[in-house]
Structures are given as C-alpha cells and as structure tokens.
Design an enzyme around this catalytic site. Sequence first.
Site, mmCIF file in Angstrom:
data_model
loop_
_atom_site.group_PDB
_atom_site.id
_atom_site.type_symbol
_atom_site.label_atom_id
_atom_site.label_comp_id
_atom_site.label_asym_id
_atom_site.label_seq_id
_atom_site.Cartn_x
_atom_site.Cartn_y
_atom_site.Cartn_z
ATOM 1 C CE LYS A 1 33.629 38.544 10.098
ATOM 2 N NZ LYS A 1 34.042 39.196 8.872
ATOM 3 C CG ASP B 1 30.638 35.993 9.250
ATOM 4 O OD1 ASP B 1 31.310 35.192 8.567
ATOM 5 O OD2 ASP B 1 30.571 37.216 9.004
ATOM 6 C CB SER C 1 27.380 36.713 13.051
ATOM 7 O OG SER C 1 27.070 37.015 11.716
ATOM 8 N N GLY D 1 29.016 41.682 13.799
ATOM 9 C CA GLY D 1 28.261 42.156 14.967
ATOM 10 C C GLY D 1 26.911 41.453 15.101
ATOM 11 C CB ALA E 1 26.398 47.707 8.755
ATOM 12 N N GLY E 2 29.714 46.733 10.166
ATOM 13 C CA GLY E 2 31.116 47.132 10.084
ATOM 14 C C GLY E 2 32.041 46.080 9.497
HETATM 15 O O1 C5P Z 1 25.233 34.500 5.634
HETATM 16 P P1 C5P Z 1 24.893 35.933 5.794
HETATM 17 O O2 C5P Z 1 23.413 36.158 6.000
HETATM 18 O O3 C5P Z 1 25.703 36.645 6.821
HETATM 19 O O4 C5P Z 1 25.252 36.616 4.403
HETATM 20 C C1 C5P Z 1 24.800 37.890 4.051
HETATM 21 C C2 C5P Z 1 24.889 38.051 2.549
HETATM 22 O O5 C5P Z 1 26.260 38.129 2.138
HETATM 23 C C3 C5P Z 1 24.319 36.910 1.726
HETATM 24 O O6 C5P Z 1 22.947 37.079 1.503
HETATM 25 C C4 C5P Z 1 25.114 37.006 0.440
HETATM 26 O O7 C5P Z 1 24.591 38.007 -0.405
HETATM 27 C C5 C5P Z 1 26.467 37.462 0.904
HETATM 28 N N1 C5P Z 1 27.388 36.334 1.102
HETATM 29 C C6 C5P Z 1 27.914 35.688 -0.012
HETATM 30 N N2 C5P Z 1 28.761 34.635 0.178
HETATM 31 C C7 C5P Z 1 29.097 34.236 1.419
HETATM 32 C C8 C5P Z 1 28.582 34.877 2.569
HETATM 33 C C9 C5P Z 1 27.726 35.932 2.366
HETATM 34 O O8 C5P Z 1 27.629 36.047 -1.163
HETATM 35 N N3 C5P Z 1 29.928 33.222 1.555
#
Ligand code: C5P
Length: 313
Positions: A8, A135, A102, A100, A95-96
């Site tokens: 995405k 995501d 997700s 990826g 990590a791009g």
């Molecule tokens: O949800 P996900 O594990 O992909 O998010 C990774 C990190 O990105 C979270 O731990 C948070 O630090 C940050 N994040 C955030 N707000 C969001 C999505 C992600 O602060 N809406």
Amino acid sequence: MTVRVPAKVNLQLSVGRQRPDGYHELLSIFMAVGLFDEVYVTDGEGLSCTAGGEGSSDLPGGDHNLAVRAARLLAARTGAVPGARLHINKGIPVAGGMAGGSADAAAALLACDTLWGTRLAFEDLRVLAAELGSDVPFCLAGGLAVGRGRGEIVAALPEVRPFHWVLALGREGLSTPEVFAELDRIRRPSGLPPRPVGPDVPPDAAILRALRDNDVASLAAALHNGSPSANDLQAAALSLRPSLAATLRAGRRAGACAAFVSGSGPTCVFLAEDAPAAEHIKAELEKSGTCRAATTTVGPVPGPTVQIGGRHL
Ligand code: C5P
C-alpha cells in the site's frame, strides 16, 4: 496454497494527536499498488516460517514474524490445531512504509483460514487483522479505501482506473514508531494543534475527485495542496533521513507530476503521466544514485488473491 497480497501507499495521511494507548488518530486514503508478497502454505507439524526475496534476511523470525503471529491468533480464536509451514516470498520492501509485514499477516490469515477449514466470515477476519496491526485490515481488502481510528477502520471507496507510479526504495528501512515519535517532537515546539482527523472530518475531496476522474494533473495538484505533502509523516521521515529530499528532487526533475514519501517511509512515491513517463522516471532515479532501486507500478489494484497450488516447499 498461495496467497498474493499487494503493498500500500497512503495518498493522504493526516495524523492527529496521540491517544492514551500510544497510537495516533489517523485519517488516511489507502491505495494498494502492484508490488506483491506471496505467502505459500502447506500442512505441517506446529508452525514454521521461512522467507526469500527482497530483504528477507531482515525479517524477524519465529513469533516476532507477523505472519506467524497471524496464524497463531487464528488458531487461538477458532480452536484449530496450529499446524502449517509458511514460506514468504518478499516483493514488498521490508520496513519501507508500504505495509510489507501487514501484507504477510493478511496473507497468513487468509491462507490458514482456508487450510484449516475455519472459514471465518470476512468481518471476523477483519477483527483479527486489526489486532495484528493498524494496516492489516486494509491489506485484507486492497483497492482504494479511507482509513480511520489508528488506521484499522477501513471503508472501501468505489473502484477507479489505475494510475502509473514509480517507487524509489530506500537503502535502509525506517522504524514506524520512531517516525511517529519524530512527528510529535517536531510538532511540540510549534504549539500548533495536530490535524483534525475526527469522524466528522471528510477525506481530501480534491484527491478523491481526481482519482474518480482519472485526472493525473488534478491528482498531482491535490497531493501537494496547501502543504509540501498530503502525508503528515513525510516531514518526520525527512527529518530522520534527510537524504530522502534528494530522492524526491531527482524524481521531480525526471518529470514526476507529484513526489511524496509513502507512509512512514523511506520508500518515495512518484506519480507519472503514463507508462513511458514512469519508465523514464525509474531510469533517471536509478541513475541519480539517490535510492537503492526504483520500480514502476500501477495502482489501485485489487486485494489478496488465493490460489490453490503453487510453489512446493
Ligand atoms: O499498528 P502497528 O503495529 O503497525 O503500529 C506500529 C507502531 O506505529 C505503533 O506501535 C505506534 O508506535 C505507531 N503507530 C501510531 N499510530 C498509528 C499507527 C501506528 O503511533 N495510528
């Protein structure tokens, strides 16, 4: 069984304030693009996972891998015996800023749901997806969608004709939590309130109109409307990785109609007039030495496809 899931990019990523749970409230326009991870699944004793392809040596192993966590969560919630061998073939940069990990989680949910015959309703899969990461629900859906909450509340948008894009892949990944933290740090001294992103705030109408009309010039204008980017995380990604400014400049010089960072970066996204323009921008980006690699793609593209058969493990 093989499940193929697209990456995405975010055409809009408005970031509101940090919530008590640590996440930031978002308003996003998600678009799936034609760069894919494939997850192959066969029967196995317990859960195991191997990986190959683009940056696969950087993937976390065991239960830190989001695909394994997805399979474990599905088993725990359905009572299925968690037996599967997973193999991830990476086409999406690790990590791009392109979801990826997700995508792999979404693929593992779909694959194991079929393999184990648990046959959850889409809505139930979506609940599990949201627990795995912000995501993951969009990765289950694909296409074009508006994301709210921490990104996990996804509402599909009507189908539109695809646009041509070029992606410049970074040399090293960026950590999503670090990019969000950097945005908070940048915003603090300004004292400005974060962007309004509540349920009453509509997604960017100019972006949606341009997508619907398949109008490249209007889309380019809308992506840059009022600020350097419709992506609030771009300033934070540039602050952590200043060299991305040169990548964005190289793409613009090569004729890109719009240039922005994808999600939390470091992947940079360029809108091209048509397929030949995209090829030209890709070649110029590669020549510029400002990225690890560049690739052309189209988007939006449909979500995951499940195919019985495929590669032998
Ligand atoms: O949800 P996900 O594990 O992909 O998010 C990774 C990190 O990105 C979270 O731990 C948070 O630090 C940050 N994040 C955030 N707000 C969001 C999505 C992600 O602060 N809406």
